[in-house]
Scaffold this motif. Sequence first.
Motif, PDB file in Angstrom:
ATOM      1  N   ASN A   6       4.695  -0.310  -9.043  1.00  0.00           N
ATOM      2  CA  ASN A   6       3.661  -1.342  -9.224  1.00  0.00           C
ATOM      3  C   ASN A   6       2.780  -0.885 -10.372  1.00  0.00           C
ATOM      4  OD1 ASN A   6       4.385  -2.993  -7.028  1.00  0.00           O
ATOM      5  ND2 ASN A   6       3.431  -1.561  -5.618  1.00  0.00           N
ATOM      6  N   ASP A  97      -0.205   1.121  -8.184  1.00  0.00           N
ATOM      7  CA  ASP A  97       0.044   2.558  -7.993  1.00  0.00           C
ATOM      8  C   ASP A  97      -0.022   3.313  -9.314  1.00  0.00           C
ATOM      9  OD1 ASP A  97       0.602   1.929  -5.331  1.00  0.00           O
ATOM     10  OD2 ASP A  97       2.669   1.439  -5.836  1.00  0.00           O
ATOM     11  N   PRO A 278       5.395   3.651  -4.406  1.00  0.00           N
ATOM     12  CA  PRO A 278       4.361   3.434  -3.376  1.00  0.00           C
ATOM     13  C   PRO A 278       4.253   4.548  -2.327  1.00  0.00           C
ATOM     14  CG  PRO A 278       5.561   1.415  -3.779  1.00  0.00           C
ATOM     15  CD  PRO A 278       6.259   2.477  -4.568  1.00  0.00           C
ATOM     16  N   PRO A 302       3.678   4.099   4.087  1.00  0.00           N
ATOM     17  CA  PRO A 302       4.337   3.249   3.087  1.00  0.00           C
ATOM     18  C   PRO A 302       5.829   3.020   3.335  1.00  0.00           C
ATOM     19  CG  PRO A 302       4.031   5.467   2.233  1.00  0.00           C
ATOM     20  CD  PRO A 302       3.530   5.483   3.642  1.00  0.00           C
ATOM     21  N   TYR A 331       0.385  -3.082   2.153  1.00  0.00           N
ATOM     22  CA  TYR A 331       0.197  -1.627   2.221  1.00  0.00           C
ATOM     23  C   TYR A 331       1.018  -0.985   3.335  1.00  0.00           C
ATOM     24  CZ  TYR A 331      -3.507  -1.559  -1.219  1.00  0.00           C
ATOM     25  OH  TYR A 331      -4.206  -1.642  -2.384  1.00  0.00           O
ATOM     26  N   GLY A 372       4.426  -1.944  -0.182  1.00  0.00           N
ATOM     27  CA  GLY A 372       4.631  -1.654  -1.603  1.00  0.00           C
ATOM     28  C   GLY A 372       4.854  -2.887  -2.440  1.00  0.00           C
TER      29      GLY A 372
END
Length: 591
Positions: A6, A97, A278, A302, A331, A372
Amino acid sequence: NDRIRNIGISAHIDSGKTTLTERVLYYTGRIAEIHEVKGKDGVGATMDSMELERQRGITIQSAATYTVWNNHNINIIDTPGHVDFTIEVERALRVLDGAVLVLCAVGGVQCQTMTVNRQMKRYNVPFLTFINKLDRMGANPNRALQQMRTKLGHNVAFVNIPIGLEGNMRGIIDLVEERSMYFEGPFGQVIRFDEIPADFRAEASDRRQELVECVANADEILGEMFLEEKIPTNDDLKAAIRRATVQRLFSPVLVGTALKNKGVQPLLDAVLDYLPNPTEVKNYAILNQEDSSETSKILMDPARTPENPFVGLAFKLEAGKFGQLTYVRVYQGCLKKGEYIYNTRTSKKVRVQRLVRLHADQMEDVDEVYAGDICALFGVDCASGDTFTSKTSANLSMESIHIPEAVISMSMKPSNKNDTDKFSKGINRFTREDPTFRVHFDTESKETIISGMGELHLEIYSQRMEREYNCPCVMGRPKVAFRETITGPVSFDFTHKKQSGGSGQYGKVTGVLEPLESEHYTKLEFEDQTVGTNVPRQFVPAVEKSNFSFYRGELVQKKNICKVFQLFCESLFTDSSQRHVWICHRATILH
């Protein structure tokens, strides 16, 4: 989960964020052809989907997309550069992230680069640096690197260096793999690997040594190898760069020119190689316990398994073609279409009617998303920054987003008085979407005052009002209520007579008004020195009330206010509609 990234792309204005994102989407096969920001063909870049963005050639709203590179799923958010839209960068970095910080090879570290750097630090986001625009006259990547060290205080080093600059830029040298790369084909989509050119070998060797030293300072394992004078292998160096980058102790610097299609693919490889997935980022939710004032933090799991209870954060709202679109970062756990989720702020239960993944303004329906992922929901009533969970009992909230204070205010009203409904509808939507856009009604000047992060910010909302709601608006300076007071004692002997049929009105009041010292300007002292019944007792409170009412700047016509005293006060000042007695005074009625 280790095949997800991400990332956000952020930088100073005009560093080439949107152009870079366009190339990334093209090389990963997400779009079939490249279009330029403010290009001659009038199409505009994919991520600038709003008409205003295409017209002005700037990014206004951050746009999300996802793409696949080397079997890794990359969620990308392209953010605006202008400080006026800083909330867009703020909330993007809150849920990402990793990030790519883009610098212009000519401008180097500029003022907004520092703001973005501060935001990354606030949310502890690891980042890569991409020095763009090497094709520009005056491009100097070395200077940009030095500015990152001196101005931003980062431990940085080149991971690749250019072969030539400005018009002579032919390709780049990869310092980790020790080879040169040339980008061929009409859009640079064919990569040809070769040896390092002879005239660049000395520089490449020095730069690689510098890279090893910088990483060794930040990473213990490589540091030990360096002290033992072992030569690290390419894989050792790669692993060390990743460890140091994930811990924010180092930032790899890559170079290229997005406009001329050079250096974008190595950047994509670097995103996979060096930025965290993540699972490598620790995200905490705050557990609010009702019976105690203490809050405790819970680490989010995660793992991409449906066993964990779902936790997600609504980080951005947008009014799409089909109603309110809510961007959500997952999350923990799994969210399926048709499930019920709970808003922990309002304790309301909502059903997920439609679940989509985004590609700028296009959508792709999905049935489930996991930890994630970044997705969007439709028709969910919430505010920016709300936390959703799958359990009613879970009183969790993700850490909130930092919202800066407004810096500028203007008055705004619809040009046509019949457009009031459209105006209020638009204002309501914009304030829900953007926490930095604030609106209040000034009762004294009878104006709607809008506040935001800069002139461009407010101007864009005025233009959006006209385009999206067909409600042209007039903007101007806010009016300020003019206040004044008396400077010395003044005695009065005022008679009020009014005959308009019926019994008529008659009143006479004698007394003194005098100012108090400036430090008592919030006080009013009232004294009644009348004797006997020459002012009937029941009227004394009305005289006091009228005085106080006038002092607060409310020229109100009420039955329980002494008309005589009010008219006298009005006679003291030239324009009673605009001027109010404000600094307070001592009032004494004698007769």
